[in-house]
Structures are given as structure tokens and as C-alpha cells.
Write a protein that holds these residues in place. Structure first.
Motif, PDB file in Angstrom:
ATOM      1  N   GLU A  10       0.828  -1.213   0.000  1.00 17.08           N
ATOM      2  CA  GLU A  10       0.000   0.000   0.000  1.00 17.08           C
ATOM      3  C   GLU A  10       0.863   1.264   0.000  1.00 17.08           C
ATOM      4  O   GLU A  10       0.729   2.150   0.848  1.00 17.08           O
ATOM      5  N   LEU A  11       1.741   1.317  -0.999  1.00 11.63           N
ATOM      6  CA  LEU A  11       2.610   2.477  -1.199  1.00 11.63           C
ATOM      7  C   LEU A  11       2.305   3.110  -2.554  1.00 11.63           C
ATOM      8  O   LEU A  11       2.277   2.422  -3.585  1.00 11.63           O
ATOM      9  N   LEU A  12       2.080   4.415  -2.565  1.00  9.72           N
ATOM     10  CA  LEU A  12       1.860   5.133  -3.814  1.00  9.72           C
ATOM     11  C   LEU A  12       3.145   5.166  -4.625  1.00  9.72           C
ATOM     12  O   LEU A  12       4.245   5.070  -4.072  1.00  9.72           O
ATOM     13  N   VAL A  13       3.019   5.354  -5.952  1.00  8.70           N
ATOM     14  CA  VAL A  13       4.187   5.299  -6.827  1.00  8.70           C
ATOM     15  C   VAL A  13       4.212   6.497  -7.766  1.00  8.70           C
ATOM     16  O   VAL A  13       3.197   6.887  -8.356  1.00  8.70           O
ATOM     17  N   ASN A  14       5.427   7.064  -7.897  1.00 14.06           N
ATOM     18  CA  ASN A  14       5.747   8.087  -8.892  1.00 14.06           C
ATOM     19  C   ASN A  14       6.993   7.603  -9.624  1.00 14.06           C
ATOM     20  O   ASN A  14       8.026   7.369  -8.996  1.00 14.06           O
ATOM     21  N   PHE A  15       6.907   7.430 -10.949  1.00 14.73           N
ATOM     22  CA  PHE A  15       8.053   6.984 -11.729  1.00 14.73           C
ATOM     23  C   PHE A  15       8.766   8.184 -12.354  1.00 14.73           C
ATOM     24  O   PHE A  15       8.132   8.998 -13.027  1.00 14.73           O
ATOM     25  N   HIS A  16      10.077   8.267 -12.133  1.00 18.02           N
ATOM     26  CA  HIS A  16      10.905   9.262 -12.814  1.00 18.02           C
ATOM     27  C   HIS A  16      11.964   8.552 -13.641  1.00 18.02           C
ATOM     28  O   HIS A  16      12.286   7.398 -13.392  1.00 18.02           O
ATOM     29  N   GLY A  17      12.515   9.264 -14.645  1.00 21.52           N
ATOM     30  CA  GLY A  17      13.418   8.615 -15.575  1.00 21.52           C
ATOM     31  C   GLY A  17      12.753   7.387 -16.160  1.00 21.52           C
ATOM     32  O   GLY A  17      13.342   6.310 -16.243  1.00 21.52           O
ATOM     33  N   SER A  18      11.500   7.558 -16.599  1.00 23.40           N
ATOM     34  CA  SER A  18      10.629   6.414 -16.840  1.00 23.40           C
ATOM     35  C   SER A  18      10.136   6.349 -18.273  1.00 23.40           C
ATOM     36  O   SER A  18      10.293   7.287 -19.064  1.00 23.40           O
ATOM     37  N   THR A  19       9.487   5.250 -18.568  1.00 21.03           N
ATOM     38  CA  THR A  19       8.803   5.108 -19.834  1.00 21.03           C
ATOM     39  C   THR A  19       7.539   5.960 -19.842  1.00 21.03           C
ATOM     40  O   THR A  19       7.073   6.427 -18.794  1.00 21.03           O
ATOM     41  N   LEU A  20       6.975   6.151 -21.034  1.00 18.54           N
ATOM     42  CA  LEU A  20       5.734   6.889 -21.191  1.00 18.54           C
ATOM     43  C   LEU A  20       4.579   6.111 -20.568  1.00 18.54           C
ATOM     44  O   LEU A  20       4.559   4.875 -20.629  1.00 18.54           O
ATOM     45  N   PRO A  21       3.591   6.785 -19.971  1.00 16.05           N
ATOM     46  CA  PRO A  21       2.390   6.067 -19.518  1.00 16.05           C
ATOM     47  C   PRO A  21       1.727   5.326 -20.684  1.00 16.05           C
ATOM     48  O   PRO A  21       1.542   5.885 -21.763  1.00 16.05           O
ATOM     49  N   LYS A  22       1.366   4.081 -20.432  1.00 16.17           N
ATOM     50  CA  LYS A  22       0.763   3.238 -21.470  1.00 16.17           C
ATOM     51  C   LYS A  22      -0.470   2.530 -20.941  1.00 16.17           C
ATOM     52  O   LYS A  22      -0.816   1.436 -21.387  1.00 16.17           O
ATOM     53  N   GLY A  23      -1.143   3.146 -19.963  1.00 16.90           N
ATOM     54  CA  GLY A  23      -2.380   2.601 -19.433  1.00 16.90           C
ATOM     55  C   GLY A  23      -2.245   1.862 -18.128  1.00 16.90           C
ATOM     56  O   GLY A  23      -3.247   1.395 -17.566  1.00 16.90           O
ATOM     57  N   ARG A  24      -1.022   1.739 -17.597  1.00 13.14           N
ATOM     58  CA  ARG A  24      -0.849   0.994 -16.345  1.00 13.14           C
ATOM     59  C   ARG A  24      -1.619   1.609 -15.170  1.00 13.14           C
ATOM     60  O   ARG A  24      -1.905   0.921 -14.195  1.00 13.14           O
ATOM     61  N   ARG A  25      -1.926   2.893 -15.247  1.00 13.84           N
ATOM     62  CA  ARG A  25      -2.610   3.526 -14.112  1.00 13.84           C
ATOM     63  C   ARG A  25      -4.002   2.925 -13.887  1.00 13.84           C
ATOM     64  O   ARG A  25      -4.538   3.019 -12.791  1.00 13.84           O
ATOM     65  N   ARG A  26      -4.577   2.321 -14.938  1.00 11.54           N
ATOM     66  CA  ARG A  26      -5.849   1.632 -14.742  1.00 11.54           C
ATOM     67  C   ARG A  26      -5.631   0.290 -14.066  1.00 11.54           C
ATOM     68  O   ARG A  26      -6.370  -0.102 -13.167  1.00 11.54           O
ATOM     69  N   THR A  27      -4.610  -0.440 -14.494  1.00 12.05           N
ATOM     70  CA  THR A  27      -4.322  -1.758 -13.937  1.00 12.05           C
ATOM     71  C   THR A  27      -3.796  -1.653 -12.510  1.00 12.05           C
ATOM     72  O   THR A  27      -4.146  -2.462 -11.642  1.00 12.05           O
ATOM     73  N   TRP A  28      -2.960  -0.639 -12.275  1.00 17.04           N
ATOM     74  CA  TRP A  28      -2.365  -0.411 -10.954  1.00 17.04           C
ATOM     75  C   TRP A  28      -2.675   1.035 -10.550  1.00 17.04           C
ATOM     76  O   TRP A  28      -1.880   1.939 -10.768  1.00 17.04           O
ATOM     77  N   PRO A  29      -3.843   1.281  -9.966  1.00 22.46           N
ATOM     78  CA  PRO A  29      -4.297   2.666  -9.728  1.00 22.46           C
ATOM     79  C   PRO A  29      -3.473   3.448  -8.715  1.00 22.46           C
ATOM     80  O   PRO A  29      -3.658   4.662  -8.593  1.00 22.46           O
ATOM     81  N   HIS A  30      -2.553   2.780  -8.013  1.00 26.12           N
ATOM     82  CA  HIS A  30      -1.675   3.515  -7.103  1.00 26.12           C
ATOM     83  C   HIS A  30      -0.495   4.130  -7.845  1.00 26.12           C
ATOM     84  O   HIS A  30       0.296   4.862  -7.235  1.00 26.12           O
ATOM     85  N   LEU A  31      -0.355   3.859  -9.137  1.00 25.53           N
ATOM     86  CA  LEU A  31       0.619   4.574  -9.968  1.00 25.53           C
ATOM     87  C   LEU A  31      -0.004   5.933 -10.296  1.00 25.53           C
ATOM     88  O   LEU A  31      -0.814   6.059 -11.213  1.00 25.53           O
ATOM     89  N   LEU A  32       0.384   6.958  -9.569  1.00 25.14           N
ATOM     90  CA  LEU A  32      -0.306   8.235  -9.643  1.00 25.14           C
ATOM     91  C   LEU A  32       0.326   9.224 -10.613  1.00 25.14           C
ATOM     92  O   LEU A  32      -0.344  10.176 -11.025  1.00 25.14           O
TER      93      LEU A  32
END
Length: 699
Positions: free
Chosen positions: A485-507
Motif C-alpha cells: 500500500e505504497l503510492l508510486v511516482n516513476f521518474h526517468g521512466s517510460t511513457l504512460p501506457k495505461g498501467r494507471r488503470r491496472t495499478w491505480p496507485h501509480l499516480l
């Protein structure tokens, strides 16, 4: 709240309930698949598997078809039509070998936005590009309900689309093409049925853009931090990161990207041939290559010399393209074209709609919010406990949800800082580097420790790769952080490709040249004016906005945009963790901005594109409960902008506070007025300026 857009069109969002499916029948006429392999692990393939589901889509029925006829599928509102056709390869491109090849054409309101573009996938068990025959087709209409946390419209969503499944036979077996046509655009992906091991070396997927189109692109890099620029499509040339925006006619656009990329595949980008410049006889260096050959070593299959054909490229290492090592049955990522006018593009949620449903059952702990952050103004500050306490105190004072403690924090004082922050209703987000979390053992040890301290989330940095193994790492870390139950922010990352729906804690994710680049990289104001139409369409964007001061005394970039422009980024740019990058001292010195930032939200109930044009200006309105917030930014000369308030409910008066640049642009001022939905607000905007407005209903 709103029934029509600024053009008087009905809103595109479908709010019908349930799921409607038509054309039900039995699957039939499965084709046998040959046994063929050149590498270890290949398995005998079985009969055709059913369509890979989008949530609970039913398996399609098959019906015989005259494969000489094109298959056309229209969107539910019939504004978009996608056509798949088999024909001689020479009709598509002179460089392709003889034989039947499938192509995709997309039309929008009688305008062709994607001209006939090749389709197909190649594997080490054989290629599925030429010598294809259409054996079966099935089309059904589907209405699917799903929910997202955050984004332009947080909450219940609806995908209403027509889904086609086309089954192709070839000497090497069966390939299925799944085609989704919604009121927002077109998407397709390939299915290879069976079981066992398979290696995919490339797709010949491509997008043929009409000549005369205008493109907004940025050069591909693994961190997606290129500079966005406007180009003529014929002369663009190069390797370009998703998403790519094209204006093919007046008020007709297509945004090309990909969706639902996971660890079973790699991420991709696009490449276009660069024609010679200044009378030279050879293309520009580094552009012409043979990556699109269907059969490695066969030069006849190379069709690089088409400057308006944007071809799919797999991620690679040291210039060598990825070979995807995966299993059957295989459903590739979606190749997506959002199609329509600018409101359709800016407001689209198609990338999330096409992605896998949520893996997180209990989402009550996932809370987006505003974050303050000391690193931008002082790179050494994350090492100092007392400085971080000051930022926590300011977040509590402003009513912000989180404080981000960036690179340099100390284990010896982090538990005390978390306790100090939690006592003030502020959560702590802690920076980490990705390779400290690259094994299951490391993830369990470190994430358990952070959770025991009471940390709310983590910012993970420096992934900088689109390979399949890194896509698998994204899946693994998101599963592990969901467990803790930890929120996530990706830096130096790939482009969003819809994962925020599958893993909604990727904010949120970076994947943008943002404010941290101020002072050492080129940042023209036009860059900011392309992002809302491109990068931010595909997912929350951690630009880290609202920098009212200069990070460096000699930084010229800070003078290029005004304070009003910078303040408006808090509304124009959407991020579920909206990191406000400037210092406590800076915000205190701009009380107009400070007051507004204490009220603005990070996530929205509704978003409406009001007006604008890529690279020049944009105005958006966003709803938070009963309040509306307007943000306007521009790149260019001084002007006066007029904003109709027709998006407001009728028969309701609103108190409006407009915060904008002073005439000298060295500070901000505000004014108030009372208006209703039939009124228009007018604001004078300086060169490269902007403004915000907060609209609250009167009692």
C-alpha cells in the motif's frame, strides 16, 4: 454537468449502464497452424484461441467472408471508419515484395487521417505479413464500464466501441487482428494463438500520414525527455517517441501512441525516413536502416524511403532492436490512433480504456494530492532533517497532502520525519533508485521497512529503458508496492501506457522535459504549449510545475515565461501527485499564487478543453466538486483572451477570482467578479503569459 462542447457537439462520454453485445454465434472454421521453429522452446501450436478480452468482452463469433472485399468498421456515432483490406503489396508500397498484404485506413468525417498502412507481425516460427487470406470476421458492439482514480476525470468511465476480430490464414499458420473503433479513435493489436514459446522480432505496423500534414514530435530517448517541436510531416525524419500528434486537415487530428504494454512485450516508438537536405543524394545520417525488413537479410522488404510512413520500432540496446521473448497465446500491445478535433484529443481516456482492469481490489488507501518538494530550489536540501521539517510545516499550512523527500535522505532520521509529518496530516514520499528494487528480495526488504516507518509512497528513478525486461520490472514493482500500500511516482521512466488503470496507485510518471531542466536545457515556451495536446493526453505528467523564481541566477529560461504562465501550469498540466517545485520562501513572496495553490486540486471530476492550438495557447476548465478552475497559457505575443462560461450550470451565479500577471510581469495580482453561464470573462495576457481563475458558486 455539461451536455455540449464549445462546438455544440454532444459530449463524447457514453454514460449508459451495462454491457450490450450484438451478433452472437458460434466460432467456426479454425485454421490449422503449422509446426515450425528455429529456436529452442517452440511448441506445437493448437487451434485458434478466443479473442483476448478487454475486461469481460465475450468471445467473438466467426462468419465466412469474401476476402477480396475490404472490412470496414464504424464507430458507434459513425464519425470514424476503419477499413482493413487485403491487396497486392505493390499497391501499398513499391518496395514491398509481391503478395497479399493487409493494410489499415482510417477516415474521420470523410477525411482520411491514416492512409493505407501495412499490418503484420514476424516471428521466428514464420512471418504473418504477406500471403495472407482473410478466413473469418466478426464484429460486435460493446459498452464497458470501468473506473479510474485520478486523471482528467476521476471515477466511473465508459468505453463504447465496435470490436472486430479478423482471422487471417497464411502458409505459417493463423494471425488474428483485433480492431477497436470507438468515438475517440481506432486501436488494433495482433493475436497469435496456441501455447508454448515464441520469439517476435518485429511488427510491420505503421501509420501512413497524409502529405501536407503538420506534426508535433520529439526525438525518441529512453527517458522521453525530448523537446517537443512542430514539423512538416514530409521533412520530419527521425526516431520519435510516442505520442505523435498530426493535424491532417483543419480541426482534424490524430494522436498516435500505444497502450497496455506489459512484461510480455517491449515498448515501442516510431521512425520515419529523413529525405536528403540541401540537394544531397543521401538521407541524413542515422535514419536509413533495415530494421523494417520482414525477413532479416532480404533488402527487397525494406521500405524506408517513404518520408510520411511512420513505422513501429521495438525498444533496443546499443542500437540493436529487441527480440520479444514471450509465450502463446499472445496478444500484443494496442497500436492506438486517437482521432477527431482538439477537444476529442485533449479529453481522451482511450489509452486507459484499452488497458487491463485493476489488480487492486481495495483502493481506499490510494489518495492523490498536492506535493511540495525542496530539491528543485536546493539540491542538497533532502540531506537536511530540519529543512524537510520546514517543508512539512508549509504543506500542512497550505493544506497539501504530501512532502517529497528526494535523493539524499537519511535512514537515521526518516522515521522521525514521517512521524512528524503524520502528526500534521502530511504524508511522506521517499525517493529511491530502481536498481535498489530490482529483485524480489530487495523489494520485500526495503518496501517493508518503508511501510513500517509509515511512508505513504515512493518516487522511483533512473529506469531509462523500454526493453521487455524493464517492462516486466514495472509489473513486478507495481505488484509489490500495491501489496505494501505504497503510492508510486516513476521518474526517468517510460511513457504512460495505461498501467494507471491496472495499478491505480501509480499516480504519476515523469517522461517529460519538465521544470527540473530549467537552467541547463532548452525550454522554449512553445514546448509547454505542445504538452497538453500530446504527453499529458496519455497519462498524468510529473512536470513539477509552478516555479516562480529562477533556480540559477544566470538562468535565462525563467524570464521566458511569466509568473502567470507558471501558476497556470497547476491547472493546465494534470498529475495525480502534483509536485509544486519552488521553495517555501518563493511561494510566500507571491501571496496571490500562494492563496490559489492552497485551493487548487490535483485530480478532477471533469475536464473541458475550451480553446487553443498546439504550440501557441490553451485554455482548459477543470471541475473539483462544486468549484471550477480555469488555466490559460500562451507562447507568443501579448493578447486578450475571452473565455465563455457556457460550461457552467444554468441559473447559478459564481464568484470568480482571476489571478494574472501585472503589467510589468514581475508579480501577480487578482480581481473578482460575479458571473453566470451566459457571461464571458476577458483577460489581458502578456507575451508568453497566462492566468488562472477560480469559480465558486454563490450561496
Amino acid at each position: 454537468m455539461v451536455n455540449t462542447d464549445r462546438h455544440g457537439k454532444k459530449l463524447r462520454k457514453d454514460t449508459s449502464n451495462g454491457r450490450k453485445i450484438v451478433d452472437e454465434a458460434e466460432e467456426s472454421n479454425h485454421l490449422p497452424i503449422t509446426r515450425r521453429s528455429v529456436l529452442q522452446g517452440a511448441a506445437a501450436l493448437g487451434p485458434v484461441a478466443g479473442i483476448a478480452s478487454i475486461d469481460e468482452f465475450s468471445r467473438p463469433a466467426a462468419a465466412t467472408s469474401d476476402n477480396r472485399e475490404p472490412v470496414s468498421i464504424a464507430s458507434p456515432d459513425e464519425s470514424i471508419e476503419a477499413t482493413v483490406e487485403l491487396g497486392p503489396s505493390t499497391d501499398l508500397n513499391d518496395d514491398l515484395p509481391s503478395g497479399q498484404i493487409a493494410s489499415l485506413t482510417v477516415d474521420y468525417d470523410e477525411t482520411t487521417v491514416i492512409e493505407p498502412s501495412p499490418l503484420g507481425i514476424t516471428t521466428y516460427m514464420g512471418q504473418f505479413v504477406t500471403s495472407l487470406s482473410l478466413e473469418n470476421q466478426h464484429v460486435e458492439t460493446v459498452t464497458q464500464e470501468y473506473e479510474t482514480i485520478g486523471g482528467d476525470e476521476s471515477g466511473p468511465q465508459t468505453l463504447h466501441a465496435r470490436i472486430g476480430l479478423l482471422t487471417f490464414g497464411s502458409p505459417n499458420g493463423v494471425m488474428q487482428l483485433e480492431l477497436a473503433v470507438s468515438n475517440e479513435g481506432v486501436a488494433y493489436r495482433y493475436h497469435l494463438p496456441g501455447e508454448g514459446h515464441v520469439l517476435v522480432d518485429k511488427e510491420v505496423s505503421a501509420f501512413q500520414i497524409p502529405e501536407g500534414s503538420t506534426a508535433w514530435l520529439h526525438e525518441f530517448a529512453n527517458n522521453y525527455e525530448g523537446l517537443w517541436e512542430e514539423k512538416d510531416v514530409e521533412s520530419a525524419g527521425g526516431n520519435f517517441a510516442f505520442p505523435c500528434l498530426f493535424e491532417v486537415d483543419d480541426e482534424t487530428y490524430t494522436l498516435v501512441t500505444e497502450a497496455n504494454v506489459n512484461g510480455s512485450y517491449c515498448a515501442s516508438h516510431l521512425a520515419a525516413y529523413a529525405p536528403p537536405e540541401n540537394g544531397e543524394s543521401e538521407p541524413r545520417p542515422g535514419i536509413k536502416d533495415d530494421q523494417d525488413e520482414i525477413v532479416p537479410g532480404n533488402e527487397e522488404f525494406d521500405y524506408d524511403e517513404n518520408s510520411t510512413l511512420f513505422e513501429l520500432r521495438f525498444a533496443g540496446t546499443y542500437g540493436l532492436p529487441q527480440v520479444v521473448d514471450t509465450t502463446l497465446p499472445l496478444a500484443t500491445p494496442w497500436r492506438v490512433a486517437i482521432v477527431g478535433d482538439l477537444p476529442t484529443v485533449v479529453e481522451s481516456d482511450l489509452v486507459a480504456a484499452l488497458s487491463d482492469p485493476s489488480e487492486v481490489e481495495d483502493t481506499s488507501w490510494i489518495k492523490p494530492g498536492i506535493v511540495n518538494w525542496s530539491w528543485w530550489s536546493d539540491g542538497d536540501s533532502p540531506r537536511d532533517f530540519e529543512t524537510q521539517k520546514e517543508y512539512v510545516d508549509y504543506a500542512a499550512e497550505q493544506g497539501w497532502e504530501y512532502t517529497l523527500v528526494d535523493r539524499g535522505w537519511r535512514r537515521e532520521w526518516m522515521p522521525d520525519l514521517v512521524e512528524y509529518a503524520n502528526e500534521r496530516d502530511v504524508g511522506i514520499i521517499a525517493w529511491m533508485v530502481w536498481y535498489d528494487l530490482d529483485t524480489e528480495t530487495k523489494r520485500e526488504r526495503l518496501l517493508s521497512q518503508l511501510k513500517s516507518w509509515g511512508v505513504s509512497g515512493i518516487k522511483i528513478d533512473y529506469m531509462n529503458a523500454d526493453r521487455q525486461d524493464r517492462m516486466q520490472w514495472y509489473d513486478d514493482i507495481l505488484e509489490a508496492t500495491a501489496k505494501h500500500e505504497l503510492l508510486v511516482n516513476f521518474h526517468g521512466s517510460t511513457l504512460p501506457k495505461g498501467r494507471r488503470r491496472t495499478w491505480p496507485h501509480l499516480l504519476t510518471s515523469e517522461a517529460v522535459r519538465g521544470a527540473e531542466s530549467y537552467g541547463w536545457e532548452e525550454m522554449p515556451p512553445s514546448h509547454n504549449l505542445i504538452l497538453p495536446y500530446t504527453r499529458n493526453v496519455v497519462g498524468p505528467m510529473d512536470y513539477t510545475p509552478v516555479t516562480l523564481s529562477s533556480r540559477y541566477e544566470d538562468a535565462e529560461r525563467a524570464a521566458e515565461t511569466t509568473r502567470g504562465h507558471e501558476l497556470a501550469l497547476s491547472v493546465v498540466f494534470q498529475s495525480d501527485l502534483q509536485h509544486l517545485a519552488d521553495s517555501v520562501e518563493s511561494y510566500r513572496s507571491y501571496p496571490v499564487a500562494e492563496q490559489f495553490l492552497s485551493e487548487v486540486a490535483a485530480v478532477w471530476d471533469e475536464t473541458i478543453f475550451i480553446d487553443g492550438y498546439p504550440g501557441e495557447e490553451i485554455t482548459v476548465a477543470r471541475c473539483d466538486g462544486t468549484q471550477w478552475f480555469i488555466g490559460h497559457i500562451s507562447a507568443g505575443d501579448r493578447h486578450t483572451t475571452k473565455i465563455p462560461l457556457s460550461f457552467l450550470p444554468d441559473d447559478q451565479q459564481y464568484n470568480i477570482i482571476i489571478s494574472s500577471d501585472t503589467p510589468s510581469t514581475s508579480s501577480l495580482h487578482s480581481r473578482t467578479q460575479v458571473s453566470t453561464a451566459d457571461a464571458t470573462i476577458s483577460v489581458s495576457v502578456p507575451e508568453n503569459g497566462g492566468f488562472v481563475a477560480q469559480l465558486s458558486p454563490r450561496d
